[in-house]
Each structure stands twice: as structure tokens, then as C-alpha cells.
Design a protein around this motif. Structure first.
Motif, short mmCIF file in Angstrom:
data_model
loop_
_atom_site.label_atom_id
_atom_site.label_comp_id
_atom_site.label_asym_id
_atom_site.label_seq_id
_atom_site.Cartn_x
_atom_site.Cartn_y
_atom_site.Cartn_z
N LYS B 378 0.80 -1.23 0.00
CA LYS B 378 0.00 0.00 0.00
C LYS B 378 0.84 1.28 0.00
O LYS B 378 0.29 2.35 -0.12
CB LYS B 378 -0.90 0.02 1.24
CG LYS B 378 -1.95 -1.06 1.22
CD LYS B 378 -2.70 -1.04 2.52
CE LYS B 378 -3.52 -2.27 2.70
NZ LYS B 378 -3.97 -2.38 4.09
N GLY B 379 2.10 1.18 0.21
CA GLY B 379 2.92 2.39 0.28
C GLY B 379 2.97 2.90 1.71
O GLY B 379 2.09 2.57 2.52
N PRO B 380 4.00 3.70 2.02
CA PRO B 380 4.26 4.08 3.39
C PRO B 380 3.16 4.87 4.09
O PRO B 380 3.06 4.85 5.29
CB PRO B 380 5.55 4.90 3.31
CG PRO B 380 5.67 5.31 1.89
CD PRO B 380 4.97 4.28 1.09
N GLN B 381 2.33 5.55 3.35
CA GLN B 381 1.33 6.39 4.02
C GLN B 381 0.11 5.59 4.46
O GLN B 381 -0.63 6.01 5.34
CB GLN B 381 0.87 7.53 3.08
CG GLN B 381 1.98 8.42 2.58
CD GLN B 381 2.70 9.15 3.70
OE1 GLN B 381 2.11 9.54 4.69
NE2 GLN B 381 4.00 9.34 3.55
N LYS B 382 -0.13 4.42 3.83
CA LYS B 382 -1.40 3.75 4.07
C LYS B 382 -1.33 2.55 5.00
O LYS B 382 -2.32 2.13 5.58
CB LYS B 382 -2.02 3.34 2.75
CG LYS B 382 -2.60 4.51 2.00
CD LYS B 382 -3.46 4.04 0.86
CE LYS B 382 -4.17 5.19 0.21
NZ LYS B 382 -4.87 4.79 -0.99
N GLY B 383 -0.19 1.95 5.11
CA GLY B 383 -0.16 0.77 5.97
C GLY B 383 1.26 0.35 6.26
O GLY B 383 2.17 0.67 5.50
N ILE B 384 1.42 -0.33 7.37
CA ILE B 384 2.78 -0.76 7.70
C ILE B 384 2.92 -2.27 7.56
O ILE B 384 3.95 -2.84 7.89
CB ILE B 384 3.20 -0.30 9.11
CG1 ILE B 384 2.33 -0.96 10.18
CG2 ILE B 384 3.17 1.19 9.23
CD1 ILE B 384 2.99 -0.94 11.53
N GLY B 385 1.87 -2.96 7.11
CA GLY B 385 1.98 -4.38 6.82
C GLY B 385 1.90 -5.29 8.02
O GLY B 385 2.53 -6.33 8.05
N LEU B 386 1.12 -4.87 8.99
CA LEU B 386 0.94 -5.78 10.12
C LEU B 386 -0.48 -6.35 10.20
O LEU B 386 -0.73 -7.29 10.92
CB LEU B 386 1.26 -5.06 11.44
CG LEU B 386 2.74 -5.01 11.82
CD1 LEU B 386 2.94 -4.22 13.08
CD2 LEU B 386 3.32 -6.39 11.98
N GLY B 387 -1.41 -5.77 9.42
CA GLY B 387 -2.81 -6.17 9.51
C GLY B 387 -3.04 -7.66 9.28
O GLY B 387 -3.55 -8.36 10.16
N LEU B 388 -2.63 -8.18 8.12
CA LEU B 388 -2.87 -9.59 7.82
C LEU B 388 -2.01 -10.50 8.69
O LEU B 388 -2.40 -11.61 9.02
CB LEU B 388 -2.58 -9.87 6.34
CG LEU B 388 -3.75 -9.59 5.40
CD1 LEU B 388 -3.33 -9.84 3.96
CD2 LEU B 388 -4.96 -10.44 5.73
N SER B 389 -0.86 -9.98 9.08
CA SER B 389 0.01 -10.75 9.96
C SER B 389 -0.64 -10.92 11.34
O SER B 389 -0.62 -12.01 11.92
CB SER B 389 1.35 -10.01 10.06
OG SER B 389 2.16 -10.64 10.94
N VAL B 390 -1.24 -9.83 11.83
CA VAL B 390 -1.98 -9.91 13.10
C VAL B 390 -3.15 -10.88 12.94
O VAL B 390 -3.40 -11.72 13.79
CB VAL B 390 -2.49 -8.51 13.54
CG1 VAL B 390 -3.44 -8.61 14.72
CG2 VAL B 390 -1.32 -7.62 13.91
N SER B 391 -3.86 -10.78 11.79
CA SER B 391 -4.99 -11.68 11.53
C SER B 391 -4.54 -13.13 11.56
O SER B 391 -5.19 -13.99 12.16
CB SER B 391 -5.62 -11.38 10.17
OG SER B 391 -6.13 -10.08 10.17
#
Lengths: 128, 428
Positions: B378-391
Motif C-alpha cells: 500500500k505504500g508508506p502512508q497507508k499501511g505498515i503491513g501488520l494487519g494480515l500478519s496480526v490476523s
């Protein structure tokens, strides 16, 4: 209107300095700084601030130990203590509440938010 | 009436029944010499009395006697003759009497007059046959016992295997929880160490904002201060998310209706969905699904995260479909099977929730990384990439399975398999 006295007890020298600079810039506060617990307790007894902003993780005495001593000391027990810390865990919040801390503010707040929190406490306590 | 007692020649007890004294004496002499224990009876009635008093291994029975005949004796006490070998002795053999005797369970037949040798042979033969039959039966019994023991052992092995499997699952969960706890400690430490300088930067900017001459509108100084402040806030958000990520270590499990969890999750993203006017949401939920044992808040977090990802994947609008159904897992794969990390067995019914979008999809090369911590497209402004990992972490803790199917340009489907709650239990 008298300037309200704030005591900040935090080992982060620059953090204390910038809180002092920012709050005093408003003309509403006079800010005292202590960079360790022992110095903080001594200053609290001497200055009798309206609010103490207290860090938790400090070398030597921790914020909780300082809080316990302040709340057991007749000279300082009535002073409102707000924890101002980088720690965000529930355990720390509960420990602080158990030791009669009145507020828990997590660091990285803009000065406006910090000022609003301080004013809320002062209003609640009937100081302003 | 074939024997079920074990015959050992010297221990064989024989009842010899004959109305003729000479014949009884002959039996006594010959068979006693052989080592048998011999008792005699002179008529059918006496024989019945003897049989009632004592259990014999072998019965030598005259068929024709005054009063009770040999056949009458057999009929009078059939229960007492269970396990007794019967040899009929008669001077008048007839087809009828032979058939009748065989029907009554007679083992052999001797015709008078007989020689001592003939008597010895026939008694020995019957005794040995009885012994063989008994040995055979004993072996069958032993085999049955051994088979039962083997079955019991197999059952025990299966139980042990099941217990071992459960232990392994618990161990994996503990390891996972321990990893998360360690990460939590690290996050907490990092939060403290990084937040202090971030707080100093923010307060420094606040001070400069007040002190610098105020210019109306946009200017490079104000823009620069804003950029610094936004960056500090981003860094702080990362710390908070890392901290949240590491906090998923314990579940508050209760039996829940998954459709109700779906509805709450949709309510939570309602406002976001309202803003996205070109996105349609539809539900294909199965009514009356079995309950699942889940931490409602955590599962909501998973659904909300998938829904928000779906919204972000459709910048030009599209459709989100959320489905729920139960499914019998008939094939291994996607969390089902006998591998160490498979949480479902083939043949188990799982509850499945799908969140499908018609968005931009995920490229094949990125598919294997979408559940990795800090992976984002998503690019640096929109997400840091932990959402699906947390899921994934949340679903793993529920011993479920989460995976994605996607085609670039067509859309993505997130599939979540959950365990069906067992009947009964305290959390009903």
C-alpha cells in the motif's frame, strides 16, 4: 491569575526542557524540573506544585516508587500526580491507578494535548 | 456334548455304566491298569445319580439296560454331561439307536463283545481327541485374548497418539504465545526508547511553531515542520501497532454465532463503507450454522481488517461479498491433513468465512508474503503491513486457518476456517 506550578520528574533532560519551554511560553505555568525521583520528591515538598508530571522508567527510583512516597508523605499526598510516560501497557496503567495517580498520559503528545490534559485536571480539582 | 475339559490320561475320570457285573469288572480292571480313575454304575438310575454328584471326563454307557436306557441317561442330565466324552457300548447295534445316540452328542461307539485292547484303544483315542479339541479351544481362547490385547494396545496407541497430538498443539500455541510475549517485551522496550526522542522532536516542533514568525498560507517553514510532525506521528503509530501485534497472546474464548460476529464487524466499518460510494457490500450467510469457540473481539479484528483491505483494494469501487458456511473437509491442504501444522483433520467439518472483493488483486510473487509481518503493497502512508500478519496470528491462536486466493485485476478472496465448538461445555 496566578501561574500554576507544574513539576516534571523525568530523566529525559531535553524532554523536560521542551515541556518547560512550551508550557511557560503560554504564560499560564511555571515549570520546575527534576531529573530523578529523589530530587523530584524533595522539590515537591519544597515547591508544593499544583500538578506533578511523573515518568515511570527512570534510573534509581522508578516513577511508581516516587508516586508511593509522594502519596504517603503528608506534605505531598494532596498533590495531583499525572503519569507522563512512554509505557502504554495496561499493567502500568493499573499500577499507577492503584497508587492513586490521577491521570495517565502517554508520551508523544503535542503540547496542545498535554496542556488540555493539565487544564482538565486543574478544573477537576477546582484549582482553576 | 464334546469335551471342553482338558484331558490328561492319568487324570481322566471315567464312569462305566453296564447292568452286567462282568462287564463292569472288566472296565474296572482294564481301565484302572491304564491309569484312569474308574467309577461304575449298574443301571441308568445309578448312573444319573453319580453324574449329578461328580463331573466325569468320559462316560462308557451301555445302551440297553433294564429301567433307564443309555439314551435315557443322556437325556436326563444333558447339562451335567457338558464336556464329557460319551462312548456307547452295546451288544445290539441298530441304525436307529446309532442315529439317536449321535444326536445326543455321543463321541464313539463300541460293540460287545470287545477285546481289552479294543477298549483301551477306543478310550485312549476318545481321550486324546478330547485333549486335542481342548488344546485347540485353549489356543483359540489364547488367540482371542492376544487379539483383544493387541486391539487394546492399538486403542491405547491411538489414544496416546491423540494425546500427543493435543500436546503438540498446545506446545505450538505456547511457543507462539511465548514468541509474542518476547516480541511484546521488545516492543515495550523499543516504545520507551523511541518514544522519548519522538516526544522531544514533537515538543521541539511545537516550540518552533510558536516562536517562528507566523506567515499566512503555505510556506516552506510551516510545510517542513508539518512534514517532520507527520513523520513522527507515523513512527509513533508503528510503535503502537507493533505493540498491539505482540499483545495477541491470550484469547477470551466463548461460543459465538459467527453470523453475529460478521454483522458486528460490518457495523464497525459502516462509516468507512459509507464514504466509499462506489463499493457495494453483500452477504451470503448460511442460517443456523453451528457455533464456534472464539474470542469475539479478536475475530472481529480479523474481519474488519479484511474488509478494510478489500476497500483499499478497490480505489475505483467494486463489490465486497462476505460469506459464511460449513464444509466437510474431504481433501488435505489449506490447513487440513496430518502434518504437524494442520489444525484440521480430513473428514472434519469446518466453519468457513470468506471475504471477497473485486479489486486489483495480488500478484503471484506477492501471494506468499501477504501474511508476513511488515509486508505491504500500500505504500508508506497507508499501511505498515501488520494487519494480515496480526490476523494470521489471531487465527493461528484459534487453531484455525487463513489463506487467500487472488487474481491480479480480478480480485482477492480471504478465506478463514474456524473450528466448530463441541456440544455442551461451560461456555454455552
Amino acid at each position: 491569575m496566578d501561574k500554576k506550578k507544574i513539576l516534571i520528574i523525568d530523566d529525559e533532560f531535553y524532554f523536560c526542557k521542551l515541556v518547560k519551554l512550551n508550557l511557560e511560553l503560554t504564560g499560564e505555568f511555571v515549570v520546575y524540573v527534576a531529573n530523578n525521583g529523589k530530587q523530584g520528591i524533595s522539590l515537591a515538598r519544597k515547591v508544593k506544585p499544583d500538578i506533578i508530571l511523573l515518568d515511570i522508567i527512570m534510573p534509581g527510583m522508578t516513577g511508581f516508587e516516587v508516586l508511593e512516597k509522594l502519596k504517603k508523605d503528608k506534605k505531598t499526598m494532596e498533590i495531583t500526580v499525572a503519569m507522563l510516560t512512554a509505557k502504554e501497557d495496561e499493567g502500568s496503567k493499573i499500577s499507577a491507578a492503584r497508587l492513586y495517580s490521577e491521570e495517565y498520559i502517554v508520551k508523544t503528545q503535542e503540547i496542545g494535548t498535554l496542556r488540555a490534559a493539565i487544564n482538565d485536571i486543574l478544573k477537576r480539582k477546582g484549582i482553576i | 456334548m464334546c469335551p471342553d475339559q482338558m484331558f490328561s490320561v492319568k487324570d481322566v475320570s471315567i464312569l462305566a455304566v453296564d447292568d452286567e457285573t462282568e462287564v463292569r469288572n472288566l472296565y474296572d480292571t482294564i481301565l484302572t491298569e491304564e491309569g484312569y480313575r474308574v467309577t461304575t454304575a449298574s443301571c441308568g438310575e445309578e448312573a444319573v445319580e453319580r453324574i449329578k454328584q461328580e463331573k466325569f471326563n468320559l462316560l462308557l454307557l451301555d445302551l440297553k439296560m433294564p429301567g433307564m436306557s443309555g439314551t435315557d441317561v443322556l437325556k436326563a442330565v444333558p447339562d451335567r454331561l457338558e464336556g464329557t466324552s460319551v462312548i456307547i457300548v452295546t451288544a445290539y447295534p441298530s441304525l436307529e439307536s446309532s442315529i439317536e445316540a449321535i444326536k445326543s452328542g455321543v463321541c464313539d461307539y463300541v460293540i460287545k463283545p470287545f477285546s481289552p485292547k479294543e477298549l483301551r484303544n477306543i478310550v485312549r483315542m476318545v481321550a486324546e481327541k478330547a485333549k486335542l479339541i481342548e488344546e485347540n479351544k485353549k489356543k483359540e481362547r489364547e488367540l482371542a485374548v492376544a487379539t483383544a490385547a493387541a486391539e487394546a494396545q492399538k486403542l491405547k496407541a491411538r489414544e496416546l497418539e491423540d494425546a500427543n497430538e493435543k500436546l503438540r498443539e498446545t506446545q505450538n500455541m505456547l511457543i507462539q504465545a511465548e514468541k509474542m510475549r518476547a516480541l511484546g517485551q521488545l516492543a515495550s522496550g523499543v516504545a520507551h526508547e523511541v518514544r522519548n526522542p519522538l516526544a522531544i522532536i514533537i515538543l521541539g516542533i511545537n516550540y518552533l511553531e510558536e516562536k517562528l514568525p507566523k506567515k499566512k498560507g503555505r510556506n516552506p517553514i510551516n510545510d517542513t515542520l508539518k512534514i517532520i510532525k507527520d513523520s513522527v506521528k507515523r513512527a509513533d503509530k508503528i510503535i503502537r501497532m507493533l505493540y498491539d501485534f505482540s499483545r495477541v497472546t491470550e484469547l477470551d474464548l466463548k461460543k459465538e454465532d459467527i453470523n453475529s460476529v460478521i454483522n458486528t464487524s460490518l457495523a464497525l466499518v459502516k462509516n468507512k463503507l459509507k464514504l466509499e460510494k462506489n463499493i457495494k457490500v453483500s452477504k451470503e450467510i448460511k442460517i443456523g450454522l453451528p457455533k464456534v469457540l472464539v474470542d469475539k473481539n479478536k475475530i472481529e479484528q480479523v474481519f474488519v481488517n479484511a474488509l478494510l483491505n478489500a476497500v483499499q483494494a478497490m480505489p475505483n469501487g467494486g463489490q465486497i461479498i462476505i460469506r459464511s458456511y460449513d464444509k466437510l473437509l474431504t481433501e488435505p491442504g489449506n490447513g487440513a491433513g496430518n502434518r504437524k501444522n494442520d489444525n484440521f483433520k480430513v473428514g472434519e467439518t469446518a466453519l468457513i468465512v470468506e471475504i471477497e472483493d473485486t479489486g486489483i488483486g495480488i500478484s503471484r510473487e506477492n501471494m506468499s508474503k501477504i501474511f508476513d509481518p511488515f509486508f505491504t503493497t500500500k505504500g508508506p502512508q497507508k499501511g505498515i503491513g501488520l494487519g494480515l500478519s496480526v490476523s494470521k496470528n489471531i487465527i493461528d491462536l484459534h487453531r484455525g486457518f487463513i489463506y487467500a486466493e487472488s487474481e491480479e485485476g480480478k480480485g482477492t478472496k480471504i478465506i478463514i476456517k474456524l473450528k466448530i465448538a463441541k456440544e455442551g461445555g461451560a461456555n454455552g
